[in-house]
Scaffold this motif. Structure first.
Motif, PDB file in Angstrom:
ATOM      1  N   GLU A   1       0.832  -1.209   0.000  1.00 27.70           N
ATOM      2  CA  GLU A   1       0.000   0.000   0.000  1.00 27.70           C
ATOM      3  C   GLU A   1       0.867   1.259   0.000  1.00 27.70           C
ATOM      4  O   GLU A   1       0.559   2.237  -0.685  1.00 27.70           O
ATOM      5  CB  GLU A   1      -0.943  -0.015   1.196  1.00 27.70           C
ATOM      6  CG  GLU A   1      -2.026  -1.079   1.081  1.00 27.70           C
ATOM      7  CD  GLU A   1      -2.826  -1.277   2.357  1.00 27.70           C
ATOM      8  OE1 GLU A   1      -2.468  -0.680   3.410  1.00 27.70           O
ATOM      9  OE2 GLU A   1      -3.803  -2.053   2.309  1.00 27.70           O
ATOM     10  N   GLU A   2       1.955   1.223   0.746  1.00 27.05           N
ATOM     11  CA  GLU A   2       2.888   2.357   0.785  1.00 27.05           C
ATOM     12  C   GLU A   2       3.509   2.587  -0.595  1.00 27.05           C
ATOM     13  O   GLU A   2       3.620   3.722  -1.062  1.00 27.05           O
ATOM     14  CB  GLU A   2       3.983   2.084   1.815  1.00 27.05           C
ATOM     15  CG  GLU A   2       4.989   3.196   1.973  1.00 27.05           C
ATOM     16  CD  GLU A   2       6.070   2.849   2.991  1.00 27.05           C
ATOM     17  OE1 GLU A   2       7.159   3.455   2.884  1.00 27.05           O
ATOM     18  OE2 GLU A   2       5.853   1.997   3.867  1.00 27.05           O
TER      19      GLU A   2
ATOM     20  N   ARG B   1       0.915   4.149  -2.907  1.00 27.35           N
ATOM     21  CA  ARG B   1       0.760   5.586  -2.620  1.00 27.35           C
ATOM     22  C   ARG B   1       1.924   6.390  -3.193  1.00 27.35           C
ATOM     23  O   ARG B   1       1.738   7.480  -3.733  1.00 27.35           O
ATOM     24  CB  ARG B   1       0.653   5.823  -1.109  1.00 27.35           C
ATOM     25  CG  ARG B   1      -0.691   5.453  -0.527  1.00 27.35           C
ATOM     26  CD  ARG B   1      -0.855   5.965   0.908  1.00 27.35           C
ATOM     27  NE  ARG B   1       0.177   5.455   1.819  1.00 27.35           N
ATOM     28  CZ  ARG B   1       0.107   4.305   2.475  1.00 27.35           C
ATOM     29  NH1 ARG B   1      -0.946   3.528   2.344  1.00 27.35           N
ATOM     30  NH2 ARG B   1       1.079   3.933   3.284  1.00 27.35           N
TER      31      ARG B   1
ATOM     32  N   ASP C   1       1.474   6.828  -6.876  1.00 31.80           N
ATOM     33  CA  ASP C   1       0.398   7.773  -7.181  1.00 31.80           C
ATOM     34  C   ASP C   1       0.746   9.195  -6.743  1.00 31.80           C
ATOM     35  O   ASP C   1       0.079  10.145  -7.155  1.00 31.80           O
ATOM     36  CB  ASP C   1      -0.903   7.343  -6.490  1.00 31.80           C
ATOM     37  CG  ASP C   1      -1.475   6.073  -7.097  1.00 31.80           C
ATOM     38  OD1 ASP C   1      -1.154   5.775  -8.269  1.00 31.80           O
ATOM     39  OD2 ASP C   1      -2.238   5.382  -6.395  1.00 31.80           O
ATOM     40  N   GLY C   2       1.768   9.350  -5.942  1.00 31.77           N
ATOM     41  CA  GLY C   2       2.135  10.661  -5.405  1.00 31.77           C
ATOM     42  C   GLY C   2       3.096  11.414  -6.304  1.00 31.77           C
ATOM     43  O   GLY C   2       3.364  11.025  -7.449  1.00 31.77           O
TER      44      GLY C   2
END
Length: 73
Positions: free
Chosen positions: A46-47, A50, A53-54
């Motif tokens: 999940e990290e 993210r 997507d960041g």
């Protein structure tokens, strides 16, 4: 004394392993095993999602592509 001999004598044997570095391989595998046993795989996935997507996502994808081509980042 020749330069090659001098360099060889100054470097303790076993410190430089080169390609196929068994010490690095062992450390990597131990780290993966530790992460799996800690049960944090989903959290790490999940990290990573993210991060992709960041704001750093483009740089991460570029680094991944460079690694695939065998180029240093």
């Amino acid at each position: 004394m020749m330069a090659n001999q001098k360099a060889t004598q100054q470097t303790p044997s076993g410190d430089i392993e080169g390609e196929g570095n068994r010490t690095a391989d062992r450390r990597y595998r131990e780290g993966v095993e530790k992460s799996v046993k800690a049960g944090k795989i989903k959290e790490h996935a999940e990290e990573a999602a993210r991060a992709l997507d960041g704001p750093e996502g483009d740089a991460l994808r570029e680094a991944e592509e460079a690694a695939r081509r065998g180029q240093p980042s």
